[in-house]
Design a protein around this motif. Structure first.
Motif, PDB file in Angstrom:
ATOM      1  N   VAL A 373       0.683  -1.226   0.001  1.00  0.00           N
ATOM      2  CA  VAL A 373      -0.103   0.092  -0.054  1.00  0.00           C
ATOM      3  C   VAL A 373       0.826   1.143   0.054  1.00  0.00           C
ATOM      4  N   ALA A 374       1.868   1.093   0.944  1.00  0.00           N
ATOM      5  CA  ALA A 374       2.862   2.476   0.927  1.00  0.00           C
ATOM      6  C   ALA A 374       3.657   2.593  -0.573  1.00  0.00           C
ATOM      7  N   GLY A 375       3.986   1.389  -1.001  1.00  0.00           N
ATOM      8  CA  GLY A 375       4.606   1.569  -2.350  1.00  0.00           C
ATOM      9  C   GLY A 375       3.807   2.005  -3.442  1.00  0.00           C
ATOM     10  N   SER A 376       2.303   1.796  -3.381  1.00  0.00           N
ATOM     11  CA  SER A 376       1.354   2.182  -4.489  1.00  0.00           C
ATOM     12  C   SER A 376       1.347   3.706  -4.375  1.00  0.00           C
ATOM     13  N   PHE A 377       1.577   4.332  -3.349  1.00  0.00           N
ATOM     14  CA  PHE A 377       1.644   5.682  -3.056  1.00  0.00           C
ATOM     15  C   PHE A 377       2.951   6.484  -3.451  1.00  0.00           C
ATOM     16  N   THR A 378       3.943   5.578  -3.698  1.00  0.00           N
ATOM     17  CA  THR A 378       5.315   6.094  -4.149  1.00  0.00           C
ATOM     18  C   THR A 378       5.826   5.757  -5.009  1.00  0.00           C
ATOM     19  N   SER A 379       5.116   5.198  -6.225  1.00  0.00           N
ATOM     20  CA  SER A 379       5.486   4.935  -7.525  1.00  0.00           C
ATOM     21  C   SER A 379       6.336   3.400  -7.443  1.00  0.00           C
ATOM     22  N   CYS A 380       5.645   2.390  -6.952  1.00  0.00           N
ATOM     23  CA  CYS A 380       6.362   1.215  -6.767  1.00  0.00           C
ATOM     24  C   CYS A 380       5.222   0.220  -7.594  1.00  0.00           C
ATOM     25  N   ILE A 381       5.835  -0.966  -7.886  1.00  0.00           N
ATOM     26  CA  ILE A 381       5.067  -2.057  -8.414  1.00  0.00           C
ATOM     27  C   ILE A 381       5.096  -3.016  -7.034  1.00  0.00           C
ATOM     28  N   VAL A 382       4.396  -4.169  -7.431  1.00  0.00           N
ATOM     29  CA  VAL A 382       4.128  -5.145  -6.341  1.00  0.00           C
ATOM     30  C   VAL A 382       5.369  -5.713  -5.772  1.00  0.00           C
ATOM     31  N   ALA A 383       5.665  -5.702  -4.913  1.00  0.00           N
ATOM     32  CA  ALA A 383       6.865  -6.143  -4.244  1.00  0.00           C
ATOM     33  C   ALA A 383       6.627  -7.531  -3.119  1.00  0.00           C
ATOM     34  N   THR A 384       7.608  -8.435  -2.958  1.00  0.00           N
ATOM     35  CA  THR A 384       7.283  -9.637  -2.101  1.00  0.00           C
ATOM     36  C   THR A 384       8.752 -10.266  -1.913  1.00  0.00           C
ATOM     37  N   GLY A 385       8.829 -11.413  -1.291  1.00  0.00           N
ATOM     38  CA  GLY A 385      10.079 -12.139  -0.702  1.00  0.00           C
ATOM     39  C   GLY A 385      10.544 -12.635  -2.251  1.00  0.00           C
ATOM     40  N   SER A 386      12.030 -12.319  -2.361  1.00  0.00           N
ATOM     41  CA  SER A 386      12.675 -12.996  -3.551  1.00  0.00           C
ATOM     42  C   SER A 386      13.349 -14.154  -3.011  1.00  0.00           C
ATOM     43  N   PHE A 387      13.259 -15.305  -3.894  1.00  0.00           N
ATOM     44  CA  PHE A 387      13.760 -16.462  -3.239  1.00  0.00           C
ATOM     45  C   PHE A 387      15.255 -16.553  -3.560  1.00  0.00           C
ATOM     46  N   SER A 388      15.811 -15.979  -4.856  1.00  0.00           N
ATOM     47  CA  SER A 388      17.113 -15.918  -4.920  1.00  0.00           C
ATOM     48  C   SER A 388      17.744 -14.883  -4.114  1.00  0.00           C
ATOM     49  N   ARG A 389      17.212 -13.819  -3.941  1.00  0.00           N
ATOM     50  CA  ARG A 389      18.000 -13.030  -3.101  1.00  0.00           C
ATOM     51  C   ARG A 389      17.867 -13.296  -1.541  1.00  0.00           C
ATOM     52  N   SER A 390      16.830 -14.005  -1.144  1.00  0.00           N
ATOM     53  CA  SER A 390      16.670 -14.361  -0.026  1.00  0.00           C
ATOM     54  C   SER A 390      17.836 -15.483   0.525  1.00  0.00           C
ATOM     55  N   ALA A 391      18.053 -16.259  -0.399  1.00  0.00           N
ATOM     56  CA  ALA A 391      18.920 -17.353  -0.236  1.00  0.00           C
ATOM     57  C   ALA A 391      20.340 -16.741  -0.225  1.00  0.00           C
ATOM     58  N   VAL A 392      20.564 -15.753  -1.095  1.00  0.00           N
ATOM     59  CA  VAL A 392      21.929 -15.003  -0.754  1.00  0.00           C
ATOM     60  C   VAL A 392      21.977 -14.393   0.490  1.00  0.00           C
ATOM     61  N   ASN A 393      20.942 -13.674   0.943  1.00  0.00           N
ATOM     62  CA  ASN A 393      20.773 -12.863   2.178  1.00  0.00           C
ATOM     63  C   ASN A 393      21.315 -13.950   3.251  1.00  0.00           C
ATOM     64  N   PHE A 394      20.710 -15.127   3.086  1.00  0.00           N
ATOM     65  CA  PHE A 394      20.926 -16.080   3.922  1.00  0.00           C
ATOM     66  C   PHE A 394      22.497 -16.716   4.345  1.00  0.00           C
ATOM     67  N   MET A 395      22.854 -16.958   3.054  1.00  0.00           N
ATOM     68  CA  MET A 395      24.244 -17.414   2.745  1.00  0.00           C
ATOM     69  C   MET A 395      25.227 -16.428   3.189  1.00  0.00           C
ATOM     70  N   ALA A 396      24.953 -15.106   2.785  1.00  0.00           N
ATOM     71  CA  ALA A 396      25.865 -14.029   3.489  1.00  0.00           C
ATOM     72  C   ALA A 396      25.841 -13.775   4.788  1.00  0.00           C
ATOM     73  N   GLY A 397      25.012 -14.553   5.554  1.00  0.00           N
ATOM     74  CA  GLY A 397      25.170 -14.124   7.068  1.00  0.00           C
ATOM     75  C   GLY A 397      24.402 -13.066   7.658  1.00  0.00           C
ATOM     76  N   CYS A 398      23.351 -12.772   6.909  1.00  0.00           N
ATOM     77  CA  CYS A 398      22.401 -11.757   7.730  1.00  0.00           C
ATOM     78  C   CYS A 398      21.803 -12.273   9.021  1.00  0.00           C
ATOM     79  N   ASN A 399      21.761 -11.252   9.867  1.00  0.00           N
ATOM     80  CA  ASN A 399      21.234 -11.671  11.085  1.00  0.00           C
ATOM     81  C   ASN A 399      19.734 -10.987  11.549  1.00  0.00           C
ATOM     82  N   THR A 400      19.587  -9.940  10.789  1.00  0.00           N
ATOM     83  CA  THR A 400      18.310  -9.122  11.003  1.00  0.00           C
ATOM     84  C   THR A 400      17.749  -8.644   9.739  1.00  0.00           C
ATOM     85  N   ALA A 401      16.710  -7.921   9.732  1.00  0.00           N
ATOM     86  CA  ALA A 401      15.915  -7.189   8.642  1.00  0.00           C
ATOM     87  C   ALA A 401      16.961  -6.151   8.411  1.00  0.00           C
ATOM     88  N   MET A 402      17.798  -5.697   8.960  1.00  0.00           N
ATOM     89  CA  MET A 402      18.790  -4.534   8.716  1.00  0.00           C
ATOM     90  C   MET A 402      19.383  -4.783   7.601  1.00  0.00           C
TER      91      MET A 402
END
Length: 647
Positions: A373-402
């Motif tokens: 909803v916030a994205g629709s007010f700021t020129s964004c298209i539909v976003a969600t969780g990306s499997f490829s990026r999430s896998a890289v995020n996990f492998m890179a050692g992320c700890n939080t949503a930071m």
């Protein structure tokens, strides 16, 4: 009903001649029954547990933490965690920027709108999402779905402004759908899309997306607007002699081979995951430089072109708030929201399991919804969780949503400073990056495992796959949902039933197909029903019971054994029964009495027992014919004289 129940309860303090009697649950009135059913349906996870016996100020703070999980994990945040999140954020940023340019092409919007999405959406999710590992942004499947659905309503080339307005409208309704499902705690609706259907749908979408990229990979100008495999392949090979650009083919195939090689290396050596993560950005940099110095764009190599600099412009006023496009945007948004939700929840649960923490599905839905909803007010298209990026995020050692925040800030820097540098990026490299990204969506091992385990699940998988590949993403999604629901209905309408026999030298009674050594009891037919008995399956259960009886009688005649005098219904697995189910059991009782066969019931559950008492069935069959165990029932049947049954 009251007299039936009171009469039965009066005997519960005593033991019958065949052992303990089947108990009944404490009586609840209608409001209590409704409250229990409502609580177990919508609040099965007891979300208010942590608020119990807490002072008002503490409850208020817990409420804020529930809405904004960043307040909870932020209290324990430190430099050690930030180091992991910084590395992960930088890594997924290097992956997301070239991917976003490609996904924008799938959605038929200018590339900067996908970059806008990777700036705003991760910030909102980092504050409200409960997953530590999901990387947020545009994804291939949802972008393709948006692009297909939107261009059927508005031509993006002839009416680009109206097309963008419809895209923002769809994004708004995608967010509303997701937030509503989370707020109303209707997340269980997503579970109607089975794992097998999702595997097939994702694989079909990956094939479709990959085929669409052949236009950019081969430099084809006159390319079909359809997405089915027949139309696409006809378009590709129909242009082979005069429509392909050889420079584009060389660029595309070379960098696709490079990307796939890095992916293979990363899959074999997990500590080298970063090679596959930075490979797309390296491809963009190298190919852009090569095109710039060789002026290959003048020889027919298509390039990305001009990208607007700057942060997201507001788009609230661009959303359709009335007219026919409002309805179109709502329909597209609901579909895109559900697909995005399914993908994000599946990804979140996968990584939550790997790290050993709980993911609140309803909280995730609310966060994703508010994010869109916030994205629709700021020129964004539909976003969600990306499997490829999430896998890289996990492998890179992320700890939080930071890590999402770091990625967002890098994207912001790109929008402010770097976007002009993408002008000479060849479309062939963007196509190669997308093909490389969607290859991972084809899970052959999962498909093979589903085939081995459950053929009906495999049918759902293939139905979804062929629906997407040969028709469209929407048709594939509908087929996936339809087959998943059909499987549920089939299992309800045709429940499992089994004949039980006695395991030698034990008091156990088990399925004679599973345990061939289990021995039938003379004159007794023991049947187990493995499902609730409802209007949709009660007649089948009655007819299947009579068929079991017929087959057993034929077998007894063939071997010169005595006829069946008792049928024992083992009801431990019968969790519920409705009025039609009770009626059919009453009819079965009447049929069996005419055949001089006595029906015995074993261990009906509390819900079933309450309803049998309420319907007066216990008085009809007799309390002495309700047993706690199969052993009790068999012992009682064996001790009765033959003429007792005929009485």
């Amino acid at each position: 009903m009251e007299n039936n129940r009171a009469s039965y309860e009066a005997k519960l303090d005593n033991t019958s001649s065949h052992g303990y009697m089947v108990g009944v649950s404490p009586k609840r009135n209608v409001l209590e029954e409704f409250a229990y059913a409502f609580r177990e349906t919508f609040f099965h996870d007891d979300p208010l547990y942590h608020y119990k016996d807490q002072p008002k100020r503490k409850q208020f703070w817990l409420g804020l933490q529930n809405l904004f999980p960043i307040l909870e994990w932020g209290k324990q945040y430190n430099l050690v965690k930030f180091k992991g999140d910084l590395i992960a954020g930088l890594t997924i940023a290097s992956l997301c920027i070239p991917q976003d340019i490609g996904y924008a092409k799938l959605a038929n919007v200018p590339p900067n709108y996908a970059l806008y999405t990777s700036f705003v959406a991760p910030l909102v999710y980092a504050a409200m999402g409960s997953s530590r590992d999901i990387a947020i942004g545009p994804v291939a499947v949802v972008s393709l779905l948006l692009g297909e659905a939107l261009k059927r309503e508005i031509n993006p080339k002839k009416h680009p402004n109206e097309y963008l307005r419809l895209a923002f409208t769809a994004t708004f309704f995608a967010g509303i759908t997701q937030a509503a499902l989370g707020f109303l705690r209707l997340g269980f609706l997503v579970d109607f899309l089975s794992h097998a259907a999702v595997v097939g749908f994702m694989a079909g979408a990956a094939i479709t997306i990959g085929l669409q990229q052949l236009k950019g990979l081969f430099g084809i100008t006159n390319f079909t607007t359809k997405t089915d495999i027949v139309s696409v392949m006809h378009s590709v090979f129909g242009n082979i002699h005069h429509g392909w650009n050889w420079q584009t083919v060389v660029i595309g195939v070379t960098f696709l081979a490079f990307l796939l090689t890095t992916k293979y290396i990363a899959s074999k050596k997990k500590n080298l995951f970063w090679i596959a993560a930075v490979a797309p950005l390296i491809s963009v940099i190298v190919s852009t430089f090569c095109v710039y110095i060789t002026h290959a764009n003048k020889d027919g190599v298509k390039i990305v072109g001009h990208l607007d600099q700057g942060v997201n412009p507001p788009s609230l006023q661009k959303i359709y708030w009335s007219g026919p496009q409002l309805v179109n945007g709502a329909k597209i948004g609901v579909m895109a929201g559900l697909v995005g939700l399914t993908e994000a929840i599946a990804i979140g649960r996968t990584f939550a399991t790997l790290k050993g923490y709980q993911l609140d599905g309803n909280k995730e839905m609310t966060a994703l919804g508010i994010m869109n909803v916030a994205g629709s007010f700021t020129s964004c298209i539909v976003a969600t969780g990306s499997f490829s990026r999430s896998a890289v995020n996990f492998m890179a050692g992320c700890n939080t949503a930071m890590s999402n925040i770091v990625m967002s800030l890098i994207t912001l820097l790109t929008l402010l400073v770097i976007t002009p540098l993408f002008k000479y990026t060849p479309n062939a490299v963007i196509a190669a990056i997308i093909i490389n990204a969607v290859v991972g969506l084809i899970d052959i091992k999962a498909a093979a495992r589903i085939w081995k385990v459950d053929k009906l699940d495999f049918l759902a998988l293939m139905g979804a796959f062929f629906g997407v590949v040969f028709r469209s993403v929407e048709i594939g999604l509908l087929i996936a949902v339809a087959i998943s629901i059909a499987k549920i209905l089939f299992q309800v309408m045709r429940p499992r039933m089994a004949l039980l026999g006695n395991l030698p030298r034990t008091g156990l009674y088990r399925n004679i197909e599973q345990y061939p050594e289990a021995m039938r009891v003379p004159k007794v037919l023991i049947i187990r029903v493995d499902a609730a008995i409802y209007f949709s399956n009660s007649n089948y259960i009655k007819e299947r019971t009579l068929r079991y009886l017929r087959d057993e009688e034929d077998l007894n005649k063939e071997h010169g054994l005595p006829r069946i005098e008792y049928i024992i219904f083992e009801m431990s697995a019968v969790t519920d029964i409705d009025t039609t189910g009770i009626h059919e059991i009453e009819e079965l009782l009447k049929v069996l009495k005419k055949l001089y066969i006595q029906l015995e019931l074993v261990n009906p559950g509390p819900v079933v027992m309450d309803k049998l008492l309420a319907a007066g069935y216990i008085d009809m069959i007799g309390q002495e014919h309700i047993f706690l165990t199969v052993g009790d029932a068999v012992a009682c049947c064996s001790s009765k004289p033959k003429d007792t049954v005929n009485a």
